[in-house]
Design a protein around this motif. Structure first.
Motif, PDB file in Angstrom:
ATOM      1  N   GLN A  41      -4.429   3.923   2.817  1.00  0.00           N
ATOM      2  CA  GLN A  41      -4.280   2.535   3.232  1.00  0.00           C
ATOM      3  C   GLN A  41      -5.162   1.629   2.381  1.00  0.00           C
TER       4      GLN A  41
ATOM      5  N   ASP B 177       6.088   0.045  -3.464  1.00  0.00           N
ATOM      6  CA  ASP B 177       6.332  -1.111  -2.605  1.00  0.00           C
ATOM      7  C   ASP B 177       6.038  -0.830  -1.141  1.00  0.00           C
ATOM      8  N   LEU B 178       5.119   0.090  -0.865  1.00  0.00           N
ATOM      9  CA  LEU B 178       4.800   0.370   0.534  1.00  0.00           C
ATOM     10  C   LEU B 178       3.699  -0.555   1.019  1.00  0.00           C
ATOM     11  N   ARG B 179       3.695  -0.806   2.315  1.00  0.00           N
ATOM     12  CA  ARG B 179       2.618  -1.613   2.899  1.00  0.00           C
ATOM     13  C   ARG B 179       1.754  -0.767   3.827  1.00  0.00           C
ATOM     14  N   ASP B 180       2.346   0.290   4.378  1.00  0.00           N
ATOM     15  CA  ASP B 180       1.638   1.081   5.383  1.00  0.00           C
ATOM     16  C   ASP B 180       1.502   2.524   4.904  1.00  0.00           C
TER      17      ASP B 180
ATOM     18  N   ARG C 247       1.509  -3.441  11.001  1.00  0.00           N
ATOM     19  CA  ARG C 247       1.595  -4.482   9.962  1.00  0.00           C
ATOM     20  C   ARG C 247       2.596  -5.553  10.389  1.00  0.00           C
TER      21      ARG C 247
ATOM     22  N   HIS D  78       5.082  -6.991   8.875  1.00  0.00           N
ATOM     23  CA  HIS D  78       6.130  -7.159   7.864  1.00  0.00           C
ATOM     24  C   HIS D  78       7.503  -6.736   8.378  1.00  0.00           C
TER      25      HIS D  78
ATOM     26  N   LYS E 133      10.412   4.519   4.546  1.00  0.00           N
ATOM     27  CA  LYS E 133       9.020   4.599   4.114  1.00  0.00           C
ATOM     28  C   LYS E 133       8.462   3.198   3.906  1.00  0.00           C
ATOM     29  N   ARG E 134       9.301   2.349   3.304  1.00  0.00           N
ATOM     30  CA  ARG E 134       8.862   0.989   3.014  1.00  0.00           C
ATOM     31  C   ARG E 134       8.630   0.217   4.318  1.00  0.00           C
TER      32      ARG E 134
ATOM     33  N   MET F 288       7.744   1.475   7.255  1.00  0.00           N
ATOM     34  CA  MET F 288       6.776   2.096   8.167  1.00  0.00           C
ATOM     35  C   MET F 288       5.664   1.121   8.541  1.00  0.00           C
ATOM     36  N   GLY F 289       5.284   1.139   9.798  1.00  0.00           N
ATOM     37  CA  GLY F 289       4.208   0.273  10.244  1.00  0.00           C
ATOM     38  C   GLY F 289       4.678  -1.103  10.655  1.00  0.00           C
TER      39      GLY F 289
END
Lengths: 146, 306
Positions: free
Chosen positions: A24, A57-60, B110, B112, B138-139, B141-142
């Protein structure tokens, strides 16, 4: 012999929770995180096999953890590491790299001496594991690549 | 100790000082949820059933947090949602707000929204779909995964369609990663009904089916007012009356798409206003002229000639 390389190499192996936090952190910095694996533990082996593409391009961290888990399940007897690549100008390099999986038994390294002219001795190290072909080094079944 | 025994203990305890108590009001203020709900009321016109449902969800999540704070068991609720409604009723706008709302409530990590359609999930050849869908998941997630026009995922006319594969992966993640991801499906009501009838697994995993009603004429006028204000324009008083007339006439016509039709009408009114100002470019133009949409800009619409 417990292989130590990369970041956190002198700490005990990271737990999943700790890995999540590290991933993270990397994502928060805007770095691309990648997962790689190998069964050649030599410190000079820089060409590990990529587990999928780097994740840009992941955020989490959960998305990365899913890939790490998938890689560890597929390669339980290999070394798996996580990389974080910083693409910003001036760095353009890997900023983090640490192991997240290791084989159950690590045989360690052999010190080889090569006698040269004038009784000069050249030293090198060789992993006991690499004596066997790729894919059979840590008790796993034969597979190509690695 | 079981939950029931826990509860009994709480009730049996007659000393209020020792009994754990929770200040729900403090939790409410700390979460900032009141601000968010008020903002939703301010910026989104109408949509009463939707807002009611979101208030209920907010209350549930707040109580959930209160329960957890005194050590009661608090299973995170399943918050996958399905938004159905006619075109232009605010489904997408609402989905985008959900992320902020759920994040404020501490349900997702998050703030988003990953907004996708069939193209982003379904591949073109065998073995292409699963990686593609997983990539999107995956993108997301959260946060919130928003699937617009979700009924396109399932194509009954082609039994080898890869959409089914995407649906199966989606279902599994919706079940396994309930606390990592909220999936929101959106689409037109009748087609979503068909979609759910052919995918019962999907219907049962979605706890909240929210129907977006069509707007009334006065709500649409209010929306038009908000939109012009957002674009830094304003209606002349007669223009607002003309807009009211326009909305009533447009609603009776085919292919009326609620707020989207209003947005398009406003865009065309801006076009006419710009044209009118441009024609009169010989004289100086006041700032107020640049701001104001006049009656004639709206009356010229072909809606009034038909």
């Amino acid at each position: 012999m417990r292989l130590s390389q990369g970041q956190f190499s002198f700490l005990p192996d990271l737990t999943d929770e700790e890995i999540t936090k590290q991933v993270q952190y990397a994502l928060d910095q805007g770095w691309a995180v990648a997962v790689e694996f190998t069964d050649d533990p030599h410190p000079r082996n820089s060409y590990w096999t990529m587990w999928g593409n780097p994740m840009f391009d992941l955020r989490d961290a959960k998305g990365v953890m899913m890939e790490i888990d998938a890689c560890r399940t597929a390669q339980p007897d290999q070394y798996v590491k996580v990389l974080a690549f910083d693409s910003s100008h001036g760095f353009e390099t890997v900023r983090m790299s640490y192991l997240v999986n290791r084989p159950a038994a690590e045989p360690g390294f052999e010190l080889l001496r090569a006698e040269g002219p004038g009784r000069r001795i050249g030293y090198t190290v060789r992993s006991y594991a690499t004596g066997r072909p790729p894919g059979e080094r840590y008790g796993g079944e034969t597979r190509h690549g690695a | 100790m079981s939950e029931a025994a826990d509860l009994l203990d709480l009730e049996a305890c007659d000393c209020p000082a020792d009994a754990p108590s929770v200040d729900l009001d403090a939790l409410y203020h700390d979460s900032g949820i009141g601000e968010m709900l008020a903002g939703m009321d301010r910026e989104l016109v109408g949509l009463t059933p939707v807002k009611t449902r979101i208030r209920e969800i907010a209350a549930l999540l707040l109580v959930e947090r209160a329960r957890r704070s005194i050590g009661l068991r608090a299973e995170p609720p399943s918050l996958h949602m399905c938004f159905t409604g006619n075109p232009g009723t605010g489904k997408t706008t609402m989905a985008r707000r959900m992320a902020g709302l759920l994040h404020g409530l501490g349900y997702i990590r998050r703030d988003h929204v990953v907004s996708v359609t069939r193209d982003d999930l379904v591949g073109q050849y065998i073995g292409h779909t699963a990686p593609k869908t997983k990539e999107v998941l995956k993108r997301a997630m959260g946060g919130v995964l928003f699937i617009d026009e979700a009924y396109y995922l399932y194509r009954p006319e082609n039994e080898r369609d890869y959409g089914q594969e995407a649906i199966e992966i989606l279902l599994q993640v919706m079940e396994d990663n309930r606390d990592d991801l909220v999936v929101i499906l959106a689409g037109y009501r009748d087609r979503m009904d068909i979609f759910f009838r052919s995918n019962p697994g999907m219907a049962s995993r979605i706890a909240h089916h929210v129907d977006f009603p069509d707007y009334e004429a006065d709500e649409l006028l209010e929306i038009a007012r908000l939109m012009t204000a957002g674009m830094q324009y304003r209606f002349a008083p007669e223009a607002e009356r003309a807009m009211g007339d326009y909305i009533r006439r447009r609603m009776a016509q085919p292919r009326f798409a609620n707020a989207r039709s209003i947005r398009n009408a406003l865009d065309r009114a801006r076009l006419r206003q710009a044209n009118r100002l441009f024609e009169a470019r010989g004289s100086a133009i006041a700032a107020a002229d640049l701001l104001t949409i006049a009656e004639e800009d709206i009356r010229q619409s072909r809606v009034f000639t038909q």
